[in-house]
Design an enzyme around this catalytic site. Sequence first.
Site, PDB file in Angstrom:
ATOM      1  N   ASP A  52       0.763  -1.210  -0.082  1.00 23.14           N
ATOM      2  CA  ASP A  52       0.057  -0.030  -0.158  1.00 23.14           C
ATOM      3  C   ASP A  52       0.832   1.235  -0.047  1.00 23.14           C
ATOM      4  OD1 ASP A  52      -2.152  -1.683   0.011  1.00 23.14           O
ATOM      5  OD2 ASP A  52      -2.690  -1.366   2.014  1.00 23.14           O
ATOM      6  N   ASP A 156      -3.672  13.877  21.985  1.00 22.39           N
ATOM      7  CA  ASP A 156      -2.129  13.801  21.367  1.00 22.39           C
ATOM      8  C   ASP A 156      -2.079  13.896  20.059  1.00 22.39           C
ATOM      9  OD1 ASP A 156      -1.697  12.784  24.115  1.00 22.39           O
ATOM     10  OD2 ASP A 156      -1.242  10.667  23.664  1.00 22.39           O
ATOM     11  N   HIS A 169      -4.365   4.514   9.783  1.00 26.40           N
ATOM     12  CA  HIS A 169      -3.915   4.857  11.045  1.00 26.40           C
ATOM     13  C   HIS A 169      -5.307   5.135  11.875  1.00 26.40           C
ATOM     14  CE1 HIS A 169      -1.316   8.193  13.111  1.00 26.40           C
ATOM     15  NE2 HIS A 169      -1.824   7.348  14.027  1.00 26.40           N
ATOM     16  N   LEU A 171      -8.106   3.696  11.753  1.00 25.99           N
ATOM     17  CA  LEU A 171      -8.500   2.652  12.483  1.00 25.99           C
ATOM     18  C   LEU A 171      -7.812   2.275  13.726  1.00 25.99           C
ATOM     19  CD1 LEU A 171     -10.658   0.230  12.110  1.00 25.99           C
ATOM     20  CD2 LEU A 171      -8.815  -1.164  10.916  1.00 25.99           C
TER      21      LEU A 171
END
Length: 274
Positions: A52, A156, A169, A171
Site C-alpha cells: 500500500d 495527542d 492510522h 482505524l
Amino acid sequence: MGTPERQRVQAAWRRLRPVIAASAEIVAEDFSFAYEFTNRDDVDLVIVLGGDGSILQSARQMGAHQVPVLGINCGHLGFLAALSPEDFLDAWPRVCEGDFHVIDHLMLQVQIIRGDAVVAEQLALNEAAVLSGPPFSILDIDYYADGELATQYRCDGLIVATPVGSTAHSLSAGGPIVRRQLQAMILSPISPHTLTYRPVVESADTLIELTVTEPLPTTCILVDGRVLGALLAGDRVRIQRSPVSFRMLRVPGQNDYRTLREKLGWSGSLNLRR
C-alpha cells in the site's frame, strides 16, 4: 511502478512483464518513482507492484494527473494492492477485454496557511494527521467546520482520513471502517483526554480547518505518513476535497469485505455459521 530495493517486486516484474507486454504497450518502467505524469496523455493504466505504501507513493507522484491504478501486492498486508501476482495473471486477460470498473476514491487537499499565504500543500489519499511530536504533550486543537467552531479537542493528535484511509492510522486510533466509495471524511482523535471525544464523520464537501492553540516546536502535520511541515502558533491547517480523485481498477472477484476478513481477521462469528 514499484520499490526498487524489494526483491519480491523485481521477481514479480520479471515474471509479469512479458505477459503485460504481449497485450499492451509499456510506456515506461519506473522503479525509482521519478516518472513525470505532467501533460502525458499516452498513459492509460499504471500497474503498481509492492504494498500500500507504493500505491500511496504513486498517488503522490501523479498529483493532479491521476491515472487509473492496478495494484499487485508484493508486500504483506495489501489493502489497496489486493491482487497477488497469481491473481493478476488470472485477471489481466479480463482487464484487456474491458472486464473491470474504474472506481474514483476521494482525495484530500491539505494546506498549511500562515497569515494569508499557503506555505505548504499536498494531496492525501489516506489521511492528514496533526501530531504533537516530542515530548508528546497533550494538544488543544480547535476544529472548524465550514468556518464555524465545532469543538476543541484535547488529545495527542488528530487524524482526518478518507474512506480509503479509514482502515489505516484512523482505524488504529478507534475510528470507524468506512466503505471506500463513500464521499466522507473521518476525524479521529488520538488518545483523547475526555471520553466524550468520539470519531466524527463529515461530508466530503465540508471545509475543515484546524488550529493548535499552543504548538510545540515539534508539532507538525503529516500527510500519508510524511511530514508536510511544522505548525507554528497561528497557523491553520485547511483540509478539503481535492479537485482530483484517486482512480483504481476493480476486477471481478475483488471485494472490500473479503479483504477485511482476510487481512484483519474481521470475521466476527462468521466461522460459527459455516
